[in-house]
Motif scaffolding. Structure first.
Motif, PDB file in Angstrom:
ATOM      1  N   CYS A  25       0.263  -8.799  -5.133  1.00 13.04           N
ATOM      2  CA  CYS A  25       0.183  -7.039  -4.306  1.00 13.04           C
ATOM      3  C   CYS A  25       1.134  -6.047  -5.119  1.00 13.04           C
ATOM      4  O   CYS A  25       2.161  -6.685  -5.883  1.00 13.04           O
ATOM      5  N   CYS A  27       1.873  -2.897  -4.104  1.00 10.00           N
ATOM      6  CA  CYS A  27       1.789  -2.089  -2.557  1.00 10.00           C
ATOM      7  C   CYS A  27       3.410  -1.660  -3.656  1.00 10.00           C
ATOM      8  O   CYS A  27       4.720  -1.532  -5.392  1.00 10.00           O
ATOM      9  N   CYS A  30       6.698  -3.632  -4.217  1.00 11.80           N
ATOM     10  CA  CYS A  30       6.835  -4.067  -4.345  1.00 11.80           C
ATOM     11  C   CYS A  30       6.670  -4.341  -6.239  1.00 11.80           C
ATOM     12  O   CYS A  30       6.907  -5.203  -6.697  1.00 11.80           O
ATOM     13  N   HIS A  86       7.585  -6.992   1.452  1.00  9.33           N
ATOM     14  CA  HIS A  86       7.037  -5.554   2.246  1.00  9.33           C
ATOM     15  C   HIS A  86       6.459  -5.791   3.698  1.00  9.33           C
ATOM     16  O   HIS A  86       6.234  -7.128   4.316  1.00  9.33           O
TER      17      HIS A  86
HETATM   18 ZN    ZN Z   1       3.252  -5.847  -0.806  1.00 10.60          ZN
END
Ligand code: ZN
Length: 86
Positions: A25, A27, A30, A86
């Motif tokens: 991930c 995002c 992260c 997240h």
């Molecule tokens: Zn994430």
């Protein structure tokens, strides 16, 4: 002018490189967690740069190799993916 830690760019490039071969991930949460863990382990390399000035990818790649950034960032990726916030 601004103070800039070149290692931030090195780490962010390294995350992009790892992303090409590993599925994890990226995002904002992260990505920032991975960067924070990695940056705390790598001595900073500060330079004074004019705003927006960017360093060549070749320079960053050389630093990445020198400092074994890849291994450190990979460890950070594994750590964050084990307990993502997240
Ligand atoms: Zn994430």
């Amino acid at each position: 002018m601004e103070l800039k830690n070149l290692i931030e760019d090195v780490v962010s490039n390294t995350i992009e490189d790892i992303k090409k071969h590993h599925d994890f991930c990226t995002c904002q949460q992260c990505r920032l967690d991975i960067s924070a863990i990695a940056l705390n382990k790598i001595p900073p390399r500060y330079v004074v740069s004019s705003k927006g000035e960017s360093y060549g990818r070749a320079d960053l790649l050389a630093m990445q190799k020198d400092l074994d950034v890849l291994a450190i960032v990979l460890d950070a990726v594994k750590l964050v993916q084990k307990k993502p916030r997240h």
